[in-house]
Design an enzyme around this catalytic site. Structure first.
Site, PDB file in Angstrom:
ATOM      1  N   THR A 116      -8.295   9.249  -1.094  1.00 27.70           N
ATOM      2  CA  THR A 116      -9.069   9.688   0.061  1.00 27.70           C
ATOM      3  C   THR A 116      -9.909  10.922  -0.247  1.00 27.70           C
ATOM      4  OG1 THR A 116      -8.792  10.669   2.268  1.00 27.70           O
ATOM      5  CG2 THR A 116      -6.954  10.940   0.771  1.00 27.70           C
ATOM      6  N   ASP A 117     -10.983  11.099   0.501  1.00 25.55           N
ATOM      7  CA  ASP A 117     -11.790  12.324   0.362  1.00 25.55           C
ATOM      8  C   ASP A 117     -11.047  13.558   0.886  1.00 25.55           C
ATOM      9  OD1 ASP A 117     -11.907  11.729   3.086  1.00 25.55           O
ATOM     10  OD2 ASP A 117     -14.101  11.787   3.227  1.00 25.55           O
ATOM     11  N   GLU A 118      -9.964  13.336   1.642  1.00 25.00           N
ATOM     12  CA  GLU A 118      -9.253  14.485   2.229  1.00 25.00           C
ATOM     13  C   GLU A 118      -8.604  15.373   1.174  1.00 25.00           C
ATOM     14  OE1 GLU A 118      -6.722  13.862   5.510  1.00 25.00           O
ATOM     15  OE2 GLU A 118      -8.025  12.366   6.420  1.00 25.00           O
ATOM     16  N   TYR A 168      -0.202  14.861   4.790  1.00 21.56           N
ATOM     17  CA  TYR A 168      -0.762  13.593   4.300  1.00 21.56           C
ATOM     18  C   TYR A 168      -1.679  13.825   3.091  1.00 21.56           C
ATOM     19  CZ  TYR A 168      -4.209   9.876   3.844  1.00 21.56           C
ATOM     20  OH  TYR A 168      -5.059   8.925   3.324  1.00 21.56           O
ATOM     21  N   LYS A 184      -1.387  12.762  -0.971  1.00 22.03           N
ATOM     22  CA  LYS A 184      -2.382  11.910  -1.648  1.00 22.03           C
ATOM     23  C   LYS A 184      -2.940  12.642  -2.875  1.00 22.03           C
ATOM     24  CE  LYS A 184      -3.732   8.406  -0.729  1.00 22.03           C
ATOM     25  NZ  LYS A 184      -3.246   7.028  -1.063  1.00 22.03           N
ATOM     26  N   ASN A 223     -17.311  13.433  16.162  1.00 18.06           N
ATOM     27  CA  ASN A 223     -16.446  12.559  16.954  1.00 18.06           C
ATOM     28  C   ASN A 223     -17.001  12.302  18.359  1.00 18.06           C
ATOM     29  OD1 ASN A 223     -14.691  12.471  14.789  1.00 18.06           O
ATOM     30  ND2 ASN A 223     -13.416  14.158  15.545  1.00 18.06           N
TER      31      ASN A 223
HETATM   32  P1  NAD Z   1      -2.368   1.660   6.756  1.00 19.08           P
HETATM   33  O1  NAD Z   1      -1.444   2.686   7.308  1.00 19.08           O
HETATM   34  O2  NAD Z   1      -3.155   0.809   7.686  1.00 19.08           O
HETATM   35  O3  NAD Z   1      -1.561   0.670   5.787  1.00 19.08           O
HETATM   36  C1  NAD Z   1      -0.596   1.127   4.880  1.00 19.08           C
HETATM   37  C2  NAD Z   1       0.242  -0.065   4.454  1.00 19.08           C
HETATM   38  O4  NAD Z   1       1.191   0.414   3.482  1.00 19.08           O
HETATM   39  C3  NAD Z   1       1.040  -0.703   5.587  1.00 19.08           C
HETATM   40  O5  NAD Z   1       0.925  -2.116   5.531  1.00 19.08           O
HETATM   41  C4  NAD Z   1       2.484  -0.271   5.313  1.00 19.08           C
HETATM   42  O6  NAD Z   1       3.446  -1.206   5.768  1.00 19.08           O
HETATM   43  C5  NAD Z   1       2.471  -0.138   3.799  1.00 19.08           C
HETATM   44  N1  NAD Z   1       3.503   0.783   3.310  1.00 19.08           N
HETATM   45  C6  NAD Z   1       3.792   2.024   3.776  1.00 19.08           C
HETATM   46  N2  NAD Z   1       4.835   2.545   3.097  1.00 19.08           N
HETATM   47  C7  NAD Z   1       5.199   1.618   2.152  1.00 19.08           C
HETATM   48  C8  NAD Z   1       6.184   1.578   1.145  1.00 19.08           C
HETATM   49  N3  NAD Z   1       7.027   2.616   0.948  1.00 19.08           N
HETATM   50  N4  NAD Z   1       6.263   0.489   0.361  1.00 19.08           N
HETATM   51  C9  NAD Z   1       5.418  -0.571   0.551  1.00 19.08           C
HETATM   52  N5  NAD Z   1       4.464  -0.586   1.512  1.00 19.08           N
HETATM   53  C10 NAD Z   1       4.349   0.495   2.298  1.00 19.08           C
HETATM   54  O7  NAD Z   1      -3.320   2.458   5.760  1.00 19.08           O
HETATM   55  P2  NAD Z   1      -4.861   2.212   5.410  1.00 19.08           P
HETATM   56  O8  NAD Z   1      -5.708   2.936   6.372  1.00 19.08           O
HETATM   57  O9  NAD Z   1      -5.089   0.765   5.168  1.00 19.08           O
HETATM   58  O10 NAD Z   1      -4.946   3.007   4.019  1.00 19.08           O
HETATM   59  C11 NAD Z   1      -4.710   2.330   2.782  1.00 19.08           C
HETATM   60  C12 NAD Z   1      -4.939   3.296   1.644  1.00 19.08           C
HETATM   61  O11 NAD Z   1      -6.276   3.785   1.682  1.00 19.08           O
HETATM   62  C13 NAD Z   1      -4.044   4.528   1.682  1.00 19.08           C
HETATM   63  O12 NAD Z   1      -3.675   4.840   0.365  1.00 19.08           O
HETATM   64  C14 NAD Z   1      -4.947   5.616   2.255  1.00 19.08           C
HETATM   65  O13 NAD Z   1      -4.547   6.887   1.801  1.00 19.08           O
HETATM   66  C15 NAD Z   1      -6.281   5.208   1.680  1.00 19.08           C
HETATM   67  N6  NAD Z   1      -7.479   5.619   2.431  1.00 19.08           N
HETATM   68  C16 NAD Z   1      -7.585   5.328   3.768  1.00 19.08           C
HETATM   69  C17 NAD Z   1      -8.765   5.644   4.443  1.00 19.08           C
HETATM   70  C18 NAD Z   1      -8.956   5.309   5.905  1.00 19.08           C
HETATM   71  O14 NAD Z   1      -9.965   5.700   6.480  1.00 19.08           O
HETATM   72  N7  NAD Z   1      -8.054   4.595   6.553  1.00 19.08           N
HETATM   73  C19 NAD Z   1      -9.824   6.273   3.758  1.00 19.08           C
HETATM   74  C20 NAD Z   1      -9.656   6.572   2.384  1.00 19.08           C
HETATM   75  C21 NAD Z   1      -8.497   6.219   1.735  1.00 19.08           C
HETATM   76  O1  DAU Z   2     -11.146  10.686   5.293  1.00 13.37           O
HETATM   77  C1  DAU Z   2     -10.305   9.620   4.973  1.00 13.37           C
HETATM   78  C2  DAU Z   2      -9.097   9.626   5.889  1.00 13.37           C
HETATM   79  O2  DAU Z   2      -9.550   9.170   7.155  1.00 13.37           O
HETATM   80  C3  DAU Z   2      -7.960   8.758   5.378  1.00 13.37           C
HETATM   81  O3  DAU Z   2      -7.472   9.298   4.184  1.00 13.37           O
HETATM   82  C4  DAU Z   2      -6.832   8.662   6.409  1.00 13.37           C
HETATM   83  O4  DAU Z   2      -5.845   7.748   5.962  1.00 13.37           O
HETATM   84  C5  DAU Z   2      -7.420   8.167   7.721  1.00 13.37           C
HETATM   85  O5  DAU Z   2      -6.415   8.143   8.714  1.00 13.37           O
HETATM   86  C6  DAU Z   2      -8.561   9.064   8.147  1.00 13.37           C
HETATM   87  O6  DAU Z   2      -8.075  10.391   8.478  1.00 13.37           O
HETATM   88  P1  DAU Z   2      -8.607  11.172   9.778  1.00 13.37           P
HETATM   89  O7  DAU Z   2      -7.573  12.161  10.145  1.00 13.37           O
HETATM   90  O8  DAU Z   2     -10.006  11.614   9.569  1.00 13.37           O
HETATM   91  O9  DAU Z   2      -8.650   9.921  10.805  1.00 13.37           O
HETATM   92  P2  DAU Z   2      -8.235   9.755  12.338  1.00 13.37           P
HETATM   93  O10 DAU Z   2      -8.657   8.373  12.741  1.00 13.37           O
HETATM   94  O11 DAU Z   2      -6.843  10.162  12.598  1.00 13.37           O
HETATM   95  O12 DAU Z   2      -9.199  10.806  13.059  1.00 13.37           O
HETATM   96  C7  DAU Z   2     -10.619  10.791  12.885  1.00 13.37           C
HETATM   97  C8  DAU Z   2     -11.188  11.987  13.634  1.00 13.37           C
HETATM   98  O13 DAU Z   2     -11.023  11.786  15.040  1.00 13.37           O
HETATM   99  C9  DAU Z   2     -10.482  13.300  13.341  1.00 13.37           C
HETATM  100  O14 DAU Z   2     -11.433  14.357  13.409  1.00 13.37           O
HETATM  101  C10 DAU Z   2      -9.476  13.447  14.483  1.00 13.37           C
HETATM  102  C11 DAU Z   2     -10.215  12.820  15.633  1.00 13.37           C
HETATM  103  N1  DAU Z   2      -9.405  12.155  16.685  1.00 13.37           N
HETATM  104  C12 DAU Z   2      -8.447  11.266  16.302  1.00 13.37           C
HETATM  105  C13 DAU Z   2      -7.712  10.570  17.243  1.00 13.37           C
HETATM  106  C14 DAU Z   2      -6.636   9.593  16.851  1.00 13.37           C
HETATM  107  C15 DAU Z   2      -9.709  12.356  18.014  1.00 13.37           C
HETATM  108  O15 DAU Z   2     -10.623  13.169  18.367  1.00 13.37           O
HETATM  109  N2  DAU Z   2      -9.013  11.664  18.956  1.00 13.37           N
HETATM  110  C16 DAU Z   2      -8.022  10.779  18.628  1.00 13.37           C
HETATM  111  O16 DAU Z   2      -7.439  10.173  19.545  1.00 13.37           O
END
Ligand code: NAD
Ligand code: DAU
Length: 335
Positions: free
Chosen positions: A120-122, A147, A151, A246
Site C-alpha cells: 500500500t501507499d500508506e 495497519y 504493511k 472525501n
Molecule cells: P480485504 O480485507 O478485502 O481482504 C483480505 C482477505 O485476506 C480476506 O479475504 C481475508 O479473509 C483474508 N485473510 C485475512 N487474514 C488472513 C490470514 N491470516 N490467512 C489467510 N487469509 C487471510 O483486503 P483488500 O482491500 O482486498 O486488500 C488486499 C491487499 O491489498 C492487502 O494486502 C492490502 O494491504 C492491499 N492494498 C489494499 C488497498 C485498498 O484500497 N483496499 C490499496 C493498496 C493495497
Molecule cells: O491507501 C491505500 C489504503 O486504502 C489501503 O492500504 C487500505 O487497505 C484501505 O483500507 C485504504 O485505507 P484508507 O484508510 O484510506 O481507507 P478507508 O476506506 O478506511 O477510508 C478512506 C478515507 O475516508 C479516509 O480518509 C477515512 C475516510 N472515511 C472512512 C470511512 C469508513 C470517512 O470519512 N468516513 C467513513 O465512514
C-alpha cells in the site's frame, strides 16, 4: 501456470481471480484464504474448475509450505486491511501481515517460487494538502497506523529475503482501490450502502482528507504487468492520478444516487488520520507501459454505485454488524 493467490476471497484478491480467469486461459488458480469477516465465498461463486479454494491461514507453516511447493507463482494479497480495526485491536494485523508474510517468504525461499507482494501507499505516511510532492519508489517509509506499519514491516521482510536469500520477488504499493466486492466497512461502499438504506453518509473530521483513487481492475492489470515484465527485487508504485477529497467523493455519490449534496453527517475523526496520499506512477508507466483503462474516477464510481444497487445479496449480510461496530465508536459532530 499454477498460481497461489492468498486473500483471494477478499476485495482486491477476488477481483484479481476474476480478471485472471477472463484474460489468462493458461492459468489455474488456488485461493488460500482464512475467510475472516472480510473474506466472502460469494465473491468466488460460479468460477468453474480452474479455481480451487483452500480455507486456511497464511500463518499455518505446514499448509503454506505444501501449497507454495505445488505452484509456480505466489501473489500475496491476504492481510488485515482496515485502519479503523487496527486502531481498536492491532494484534491480528501483526499476526497476519507480519508473521503471515514471513511464513510465505520462507516457503517461497525453500521451493524457489516466484513471489509478488501486494502493498500500500500508506507505508510512506502522508502529505500536506498543499504539498506539490507525490510518493515515489524513493520516498522513505514513515507509516502512521498499526495497519500501515505492519504493511511496511512486511515490505521490508520481502526486500531482505531478496537481498539475503535471492528470492525472486517484486513488490507493488498501490493507492486506494474502489470497485465491486469491497467490504462495506470501507469508505465508498459504506456511503453507497448507507444511501440505499436511507442513512446519511458519514465523513470523518472535516472531510478534507485526500485519497488517490484507482479502480481495482486497473490495479490488478498493473499487478500482472509487474509479474510479466517487472524486474526481480524491484518496487513499483501503482496509481491512476485519482486524487479527491472525501467530501467531494460523498457529494459525487449523493448526486449519482439522486440525493441532496448536503445530505451527510460529520462524525468523530479517526485518530492519527493521514491527511493526503498521492502516487507518482511514472516508473510503472514508462518502464512497463501500464496505463489505467478507466477513463475517469466519476465513471468508475457510477459503475460501482450500480454494482452495489444490483448486488444487495452480496453486501446485506455484512451491513448491520459493520454499522453497529461504527456506532459504538463514532458520534455525529456539528460543524
Ligand atoms: P480485504 O480485507 O478485502 O481482504 C483480505 C482477505 O485476506 C480476506 O479475504 C481475508 O479473509 C483474508 N485473510 C485475512 N487474514 C488472513 C490470514 N491470516 N490467512 C489467510 N487469509 C487471510 O483486503 P483488500 O482491500 O482486498 O486488500 C488486499 C491487499 O491489498 C492487502 O494486502 C492490502 O494491504 C492491499 N492494498 C489494499 C488497498 C485498498 O484500497 N483496499 C490499496 C493498496 C493495497
Ligand atoms: O491507501 C491505500 C489504503 O486504502 C489501503 O492500504 C487500505 O487497505 C484501505 O483500507 C485504504 O485505507 P484508507 O484508510 O484510506 O481507507 P478507508 O476506506 O478506511 O477510508 C478512506 C478515507 O475516508 C479516509 O480518509 C477515512 C475516510 N472515511 C472512512 C470511512 C469508513 C470517512 O470519512 N468516513 C467513513 O465512514
Amino acid at each position: 501456470m499454477r498460481i497461489l493467490v492468498t486473500g483471494g476471497a477478499g476485495f482486491i484478491g477476488s477481483n484479481f481471480v476474476h480478471l485472471t480467469l477472463s484474460t489468462r486461459p493458461d492459468v489455474a488458480v488456488t485461493v488460500l484464504d482464512a475467510m475472516t469477516y472480510a473474506g466472502s465465498r460469494a465473491s468466488l461463486a460460479a468460477l468453474g474448475d480452474r479455481v480451487t479454494v483452500v480455507e486456511g491461514d497464511i500463518t499455518d507453516a505446514d499448509l503454506v509450505d505444501r501449497l507454495v511447493g505445488e505452484h509456480d507463482l505466489v501473489v500475496h494479497f491476504a492481510a488485515e486491511s482496515h485502519n479503523d480495526n487496527s486502531l481498536s485491536n492491532p494484534w491480528p494485523f501483526v499476526h497476519t501481515n507480519v508473521v503471515g508474510t514471513y511464513t510465505l517468504l520462507e516457503a517461497a525461499r525453500r521451493h524457489d517460487v516466484r513471489y509478488h507482494h501486494i502493498s500500500t501507499d500508506e507505508v510512506y505516511g502522508d502529505l500536506e494538502l498543499d504539498d506539490p510532492a507525490r510518493f515515489t519508489e524513493a520516498t522513505p517509509y514513515n507509516p502512521s497506523s498499526p495497519y500501515s506499519s505492519t504493511k511496511g514491516a512486511s515490505d521490508l521482510l520481502v526486500r531482505a529475503w531478496v537481498r539475503s536469500f535471492g528470492l525472486k520477488a517484486t513488490i507493488s504499493n498501490c493507492s486506494n482501490n474502489y470497485g465491486p466486492r469491497q467490504h462495506v466497512e470501507k469508505f465508498i461502499p459504506r456511503q453507497i450502502t448507507n444511501v440505499i438504506d436511507d442513512i446519511r453518509p458519514k465523513l470523518y473530521g472535516d472531510g478534507l482528507n485526500v485519497r488517490d483513487w484507482i479502480h481495482v481492475d486497473d490495479h490488478n492489470r498493473a499487478v500482472w504487468a509487474i509479474i510479466d515484465h517487472g524486474q526481480i527485487g524491484e518496487t513499483y508504485l501503482i496509481g491512476a492520478d485519482g486524487e479527491a477529497d472525501n467530501k467531494t467523493v460523498v457529494h459525487d455519490i449523493l448526486e449519482l444516487m439522486g440525493k441532496d449534496a448536503g445530505d451527510f453527517d460529520h462524525v468523530t475523526d479517526r485518530p492519527g488520520h493521514d491527511r493526503r496520499y498521492a502516487i507518482d506512477s511514472t516508473r510503472l508507466r514508462t518502464e512497463l507501459g501500464w496505463e489505467p483503462e478507466y477513463p475517469s474516477f466519476r465513471e468508475g464510481l457510477a459503475a460501482t454505485v450500480e454494482w452495489y444497487r444490483a448486488n444487495e445479496d452480496w453486501w446485506r449480510p455484512m451491513k448491520e454488524a459493520t454499522e453497529s461496530k461504527y456506532a459504538a465508536t463514532q458520534s455525529i459532530v456539528q460543524r
